[in-house]
Scaffold this motif. Sequence first.
Motif, PDB file in Angstrom:
ATOM      1  N   PRO A 297      13.034 -57.509 -17.139  1.00  0.00           N
ATOM      2  CA  PRO A 297      14.481 -57.545 -16.890  1.00  0.00           C
ATOM      3  C   PRO A 297      15.205 -56.353 -17.517  1.00  0.00           C
ATOM      4  N   LYS A 298      16.398 -56.048 -16.984  1.00  0.00           N
ATOM      5  CA  LYS A 298      17.124 -54.831 -17.365  1.00  0.00           C
ATOM      6  C   LYS A 298      17.593 -54.824 -18.816  1.00  0.00           C
ATOM      7  N   ASP A 299      17.714 -55.998 -19.442  1.00  0.00           N
ATOM      8  CA  ASP A 299      18.228 -56.014 -20.814  1.00  0.00           C
ATOM      9  C   ASP A 299      17.104 -56.002 -21.858  1.00  0.00           C
TER      10      ASP A 299
ATOM     11  N   PHE B  71       4.488 -60.371  -9.351  1.00  0.00           N
ATOM     12  CA  PHE B  71       4.329 -58.910  -9.367  1.00  0.00           C
ATOM     13  C   PHE B  71       5.681 -58.185  -9.480  1.00  0.00           C
ATOM     14  N   SER B  72       6.737 -58.790  -8.946  1.00  0.00           N
ATOM     15  CA  SER B  72       8.042 -58.113  -8.983  1.00  0.00           C
ATOM     16  C   SER B  72       8.759 -58.332 -10.310  1.00  0.00           C
ATOM     17  N   GLY B  73       8.284 -59.327 -11.093  1.00  0.00           N
ATOM     18  CA  GLY B  73       8.975 -59.647 -12.345  1.00  0.00           C
ATOM     19  C   GLY B  73      10.131 -60.614 -12.138  1.00  0.00           C
TER      20      GLY B  73
ATOM     21  N   LEU C 279      22.752 -64.472   0.304  1.00  0.00           N
ATOM     22  CA  LEU C 279      23.462 -63.177   0.369  1.00  0.00           C
ATOM     23  C   LEU C 279      24.832 -63.256  -0.297  1.00  0.00           C
ATOM     24  N   THR C 280      25.532 -64.366  -0.087  1.00  0.00           N
ATOM     25  CA  THR C 280      26.867 -64.502  -0.684  1.00  0.00           C
ATOM     26  C   THR C 280      26.753 -64.619  -2.200  1.00  0.00           C
ATOM     27  N   ALA C 281      25.755 -65.370  -2.667  1.00  0.00           N
ATOM     28  CA  ALA C 281      25.564 -65.508  -4.125  1.00  0.00           C
ATOM     29  C   ALA C 281      25.278 -64.145  -4.746  1.00  0.00           C
ATOM     30  N   TYR C 282      24.464 -63.325  -4.051  1.00  0.00           N
ATOM     31  CA  TYR C 282      24.164 -62.000  -4.615  1.00  0.00           C
ATOM     32  C   TYR C 282      25.406 -61.100  -4.611  1.00  0.00           C
ATOM     33  N   ALA C 283      26.172 -61.165  -3.522  1.00  0.00           N
ATOM     34  CA  ALA C 283      27.399 -60.355  -3.453  1.00  0.00           C
ATOM     35  C   ALA C 283      28.356 -60.751  -4.576  1.00  0.00           C
ATOM     36  N   PHE C 284      28.324 -62.032  -4.923  1.00  0.00           N
ATOM     37  CA  PHE C 284      29.192 -62.536  -5.988  1.00  0.00           C
ATOM     38  C   PHE C 284      28.670 -62.070  -7.353  1.00  0.00           C
ATOM     39  N   ARG C 285      27.340 -62.048  -7.497  1.00  0.00           N
ATOM     40  CA  ARG C 285      26.736 -61.608  -8.772  1.00  0.00           C
ATOM     41  C   ARG C 285      26.982 -60.124  -9.007  1.00  0.00           C
ATOM     42  N   ASN C 286      26.862 -59.327  -7.949  1.00  0.00           N
ATOM     43  CA  ASN C 286      26.912 -57.871  -8.105  1.00  0.00           C
ATOM     44  C   ASN C 286      27.923 -57.268  -7.136  1.00  0.00           C
ATOM     45  N   PRO C 287      29.227 -57.368  -7.466  1.00  0.00           N
ATOM     46  CA  PRO C 287      30.247 -56.889  -6.511  1.00  0.00           C
ATOM     47  C   PRO C 287      30.182 -55.389  -6.251  1.00  0.00           C
TER      48      PRO C 287
ATOM     49  N   LEU D 103      14.624 -56.504  -6.238  1.00  0.00           N
ATOM     50  CA  LEU D 103      14.629 -55.390  -5.281  1.00  0.00           C
ATOM     51  C   LEU D 103      15.822 -54.473  -5.485  1.00  0.00           C
ATOM     52  N   CYS D 104      17.020 -55.071  -5.468  1.00  0.00           N
ATOM     53  CA  CYS D 104      18.245 -54.254  -5.472  1.00  0.00           C
ATOM     54  C   CYS D 104      18.492 -53.581  -6.815  1.00  0.00           C
ATOM     55  N   GLU D 105      18.113 -54.239  -7.904  1.00  0.00           N
ATOM     56  CA  GLU D 105      18.510 -53.724  -9.212  1.00  0.00           C
ATOM     57  C   GLU D 105      17.397 -52.999  -9.950  1.00  0.00           C
ATOM     58  N   ARG D 106      16.127 -53.223  -9.531  1.00  0.00           N
ATOM     59  CA  ARG D 106      15.059 -52.555 -10.282  1.00  0.00           C
ATOM     60  C   ARG D 106      14.115 -51.753  -9.395  1.00  0.00           C
ATOM     61  N   MET D 107      13.622 -52.389  -8.325  1.00  0.00           N
ATOM     62  CA  MET D 107      12.552 -51.737  -7.566  1.00  0.00           C
ATOM     63  C   MET D 107      13.073 -50.703  -6.563  1.00  0.00           C
ATOM     64  N   LEU D 108      14.258 -50.931  -6.045  1.00  0.00           N
ATOM     65  CA  LEU D 108      14.873 -49.960  -5.118  1.00  0.00           C
ATOM     66  C   LEU D 108      16.257 -49.585  -5.666  1.00  0.00           C
ATOM     67  N   PRO D 109      16.304 -48.848  -6.772  1.00  0.00           N
ATOM     68  CA  PRO D 109      17.604 -48.586  -7.410  1.00  0.00           C
ATOM     69  C   PRO D 109      18.547 -47.809  -6.487  1.00  0.00           C
ATOM     70  N   ASP D 110      19.811 -48.258  -6.435  1.00  0.00           N
ATOM     71  CA  ASP D 110      20.883 -47.590  -5.662  1.00  0.00           C
ATOM     72  C   ASP D 110      20.647 -47.584  -4.151  1.00  0.00           C
ATOM     73  N   TYR D 111      19.658 -48.368  -3.674  1.00  0.00           N
ATOM     74  CA  TYR D 111      19.395 -48.380  -2.231  1.00  0.00           C
ATOM     75  C   TYR D 111      20.543 -49.012  -1.460  1.00  0.00           C
ATOM     76  N   TYR D 112      21.075 -50.096  -2.013  1.00  0.00           N
ATOM     77  CA  TYR D 112      21.990 -50.890  -1.197  1.00  0.00           C
ATOM     78  C   TYR D 112      23.448 -50.740  -1.645  1.00  0.00           C
TER      79      TYR D 112
END
Length: 1227
Positions: free
Chosen positions: A297-299, A522-524, A581-589, A620-629
Amino acid sequence: MWLGPEEVLVANALWVTERANPFFVLQRRRGHGKGGGLTGLLVGTLDVVLDSSARVAPYRILHQTQDSQVYWTVACGSSRKEITKHWEWLENNLLQTLSIFDNEEDITTFVKGKIHGIIAEENKNLQPQGDEDPGKFKEAELKMRKQFGMPEGEKLVNYYSCSFWKGRVPRQGWLYLTVNHLCFYSFLLGKEVSLVVQWVDVTRLEKNATLLFPESIRVDTRDQELFFSMFLNIGETFKLMEQLANLAMRQLLDSEGFLEDKALPRPIRPHKNISALKRDLDARAKNECYRATFRLPKDERLDGHTGCTLWTPFNKLHIPGQMFISNNYICFASKEEDACRLIIPLREVTIVEKADSSSVLPSPLSISTKSKMTFLFANLKDRDFLVQRISDFLQKTPSKQTGSSVGGTKASVSDPAPESLPTPQEASEPPANPSSPLSSPPSFSTQEIPTTSQGLLKVFQKNSPMEDLGAKGAKEKMKEESWNIHFFEYGRGMCMYRTAKTRELVLKGIPESLRGELWLLFSGAWNEMVTHPGYYAELVEKSLGKYSLATEEIERDLHRSMPEHPAFQNELGIAALRRVLTAYAFRNPTIGYCQAMNIVTSVLLLYGSEEEAFWLLVALCERMLPDYYNTRVVGALVDQGIFEELTRDVLPRLSEKMQELGVISSISLSWFLTLFLSVMPFESAVVIVDCFFYEGIKVILQVALAVLDANVEQLLDCNDEGEAMTVLGRYLDNVVNKQSISPPIPHLHALLTSGDDPPVEVDIFDLLRVSYEKFSSLRADDIEQMRFKQRLKVIQSLEDTAKRSVVRAIPGDIGFSIEELEDLYMVFKAKHLASQYWGGNRSAAVHRDPSLPYLEQYRIDASQFRELFASLTPWACGSHTPVLAGRMFRLLDQNKDSLINFKEFVTGMSGMYHGDLTEKLKALYKLHLPPALIPEEAESALEAAHYFTEDSSSEEEKGTSPPDYRHYLRMWAKEKEAQKETIKDLPKMNQEQFIELCKTFYNMFSEDPMEQDLYHAIATVASLLLQIGEVGKKFSALTTKKPRDGAHSGDPNRATEEDEPPTPKLHQDPTQECQPPAAGDRQAKASGDMHLGKALQDSHVIVEGGSGEGQGSPSLLLSDDEAKDDMSMSSYSVVSTGSLQCEDLTEDTVLVGGGACSPTTTSRTGGTVDTDWCISFEQILASILTESVLVNFFEKRADIGLKIKDQKKVERQFSTSSDQEPPGVLG
């Protein structure tokens, strides 16, 4: 600053003694200050080349006793003021005391002890600030600030001796790397080189060696190429430059400035020459590498690592490698890349035990987990310390986890899973779905919605027994068996030994029943899910019924997500996808939702429950494919750049052709963003996703190269982009997975395959095998290196696009050329970014929102505008400039949010630079009407209330009543129609506003070569206009004796507050304009003011005398002679004070008769500001046109290009030295 006493052998070499007493000598460095000659020149060169502290400390104080030849340094100073302060302290506090001693040795011992005591006292005071940089480093930082004019907020990270190549000549000097700038300084035999480059301007940074330059570092910006070489440690320097440039790119990308990491452990003793920031950056780099290697994890923060060996029971070997310890994990990576990798979450640990050492197994450490696995490490260098650290971290792991023991006593585990969240490691037999017990969301029950507990495939495919599937079923059964054997040998779940064998199994394809579980491991994502129970359910609750731009886009794309799959042809699948998708959009505006996320998420939902799919999406969005989305898909563009670079290296012939056709940019985005899911049949693409979760982006790049390689000949024969796209589309459509047990899903791209010849089928496992055989040389750290290089290119090209878009959005009639607008944009952006570097807690959109339109992304506040205005305006008004800047800012800030964007900024600048005399005067006139003008002295509440009669507050009032937004809308609409505005539309000006206008004119002319003529002309015009105003007032008073009610406004549609002069009730404080200047204002010369005020007062004695009964009473009109007399008197009075500087014209200097300000008139009612008096713009314009010198002044062309160049030179020089006067307050 005081220095720890050190011996100086030769006291007078290169130094000049300025003061001396029996015990101390104050010396100045030769070549510093005035004179210096050839010796000074040589000294300056030596100082730079040898890193002598002399450029920082040109003054020093030495201690000596009469008979001793040895001197001791006790203090140094960068300025005479600083060293004098130390000298005086020594004279006042030590001289008398020292004269008492008999023995010289005692004197020296006493002085040294005293100086050490002072330093210790100073350090004690500094300690709470965490100031731990060593003395030598502090000295270098001081030198950097002084040399390059940097403010206190600019922190030095490190400095290096190197050569800068100017042409073909190397200049030896010092390279300073600060958080926001790269600076270089060299001084050789009188030749000085000083360079400053902002990291945000760097477009290319690479380490290379050529014939011309030995091993060197190349730094490119948009307009220059710089080469640095002859570093002692080029690797370390380049790595640090990379980190700083990367931070700057992040700042451009998502507005995150550099924040020192307060959580890092502080060293007990600071390293000799390493700053806290350098250590901070090194720790960040290690943390990032550690998290990426083990998918944590990022922290997670790395605490330390040590060499050791790990006993691997599956092959009975001790494998050498590194053990890493962080706050929640113990990890191991073998030296040989594929031999073994291990992740042990501390939440799983039950025993940490020191085993007995032996010659075969020195310093062993055994770690046991809840899943009955034991790991044996040996050859640990500092085992006791290590055990203590692990023990500390174990105690901090959440108490609801099982109690763990250290040292051999078994933990008391009364309940195998107190969390009631059994993990796969804890179960007696390997569960098919590791996370099914985790989902018990409060918002929807498991019985009602099947997707909360299992993947959509399980819901929609009631699989018949494997035997019925024939060969495919048998193959699938074999795969499952292979994995079960692997689990038995290597362990299952998070603590599995990951080896080359694991990769082999992944490449052969993960069986459908295990896919969800292994993706999570494997993805953590599994780690984050276990440590955040209930988090997803909470997010779903919070996001239910919330509408935003992201939810709109999600709704639009829901039915486009794998519509060919039966799971998404009904509401059950669609609803699950919507929730995730909505939960993720809410987590990471900041990401919200981006196209392609729907396709990836729909596949995740097929193999896992909603919560699992959510955490896989997070990984995927925050670690494996940084800044992709993010909004600008930067990460995908960066990897596309890597793909192009790799194509050039491995397929050079094809690369040229692809560039020519422009194909790579078209194809690769869809390949990378959707992990081939949108361009390949589902059952084939999902095998690539298996490998991606194990290996990362490397697999996607390998497969993309293999696809091009397989089609080289056909692609070389293509004539256009469409043809090439068809070739690749047909190939990808026919990549099949013959082992898949799912019923085939029709692929939408199959339309491309229509043709004469039946297409050749390609097996996905063959494609993967070829990609590993041919292109497996790619390493993760090489990819990171390439990502950095491409990120510079991508972000700078996006910034250039933004600049072009903003410049295009500026209307054509603004007057500046495209080049000037681009230069202005760069200056404006630099000012915004400076607020992020050094602005502290400034409001200025310090955090910009990259999702906003380009025009709104960079905005500046009033103080930043004031700085830009002062350096760019053609109307230099000396100390009055900040007041004028404040008015201009209020005029431009139409939405009253105390920020202006680039378009508003350029509009203001254009008003001063372009257009004819009328346009420029109109701009100046508006600056002296509300909302630009607000009362500059404090008014009484009643006056403030009466300042405008109807609409309250277009100025920044202190009132508590809320502002009238309709009024703002009217103002905005009025500005929008500005092009239709004629001079007749401008409201009239009252006397107080006119006085302010005259004051601005006087200040504006103070630095002009034609100063005297301009003063004379404006005095004539001012006197004439005063009389016109008086005549107008008396004329209206004669025609009607009633108090006027906006009578002069004429047009009822223009009844805004500017049109109505203050009503005659405004007599509360007639002396308002005559009050002395506020504290901090410019100093007034009393004699000049009295002279000017008195002369003007005398010149208007008739007017004043005629209105004794009050402002409204009729009075005789002035005769021509009197008028002439009056004008000549005014002219004389101004010419006689023309020698005054602009600072002399302060608020208590009034240039007009109706409001003459002197001690004799202030007590008279209505003697200062005449509220019935008014003048129109046409009258001012007509009066100015009579004076050719004024016409010439305003018609004169000014070149903003030169001002921009000067501004670029000084935009970093926010010098905070006390010698500079503070900026003036806003008007």
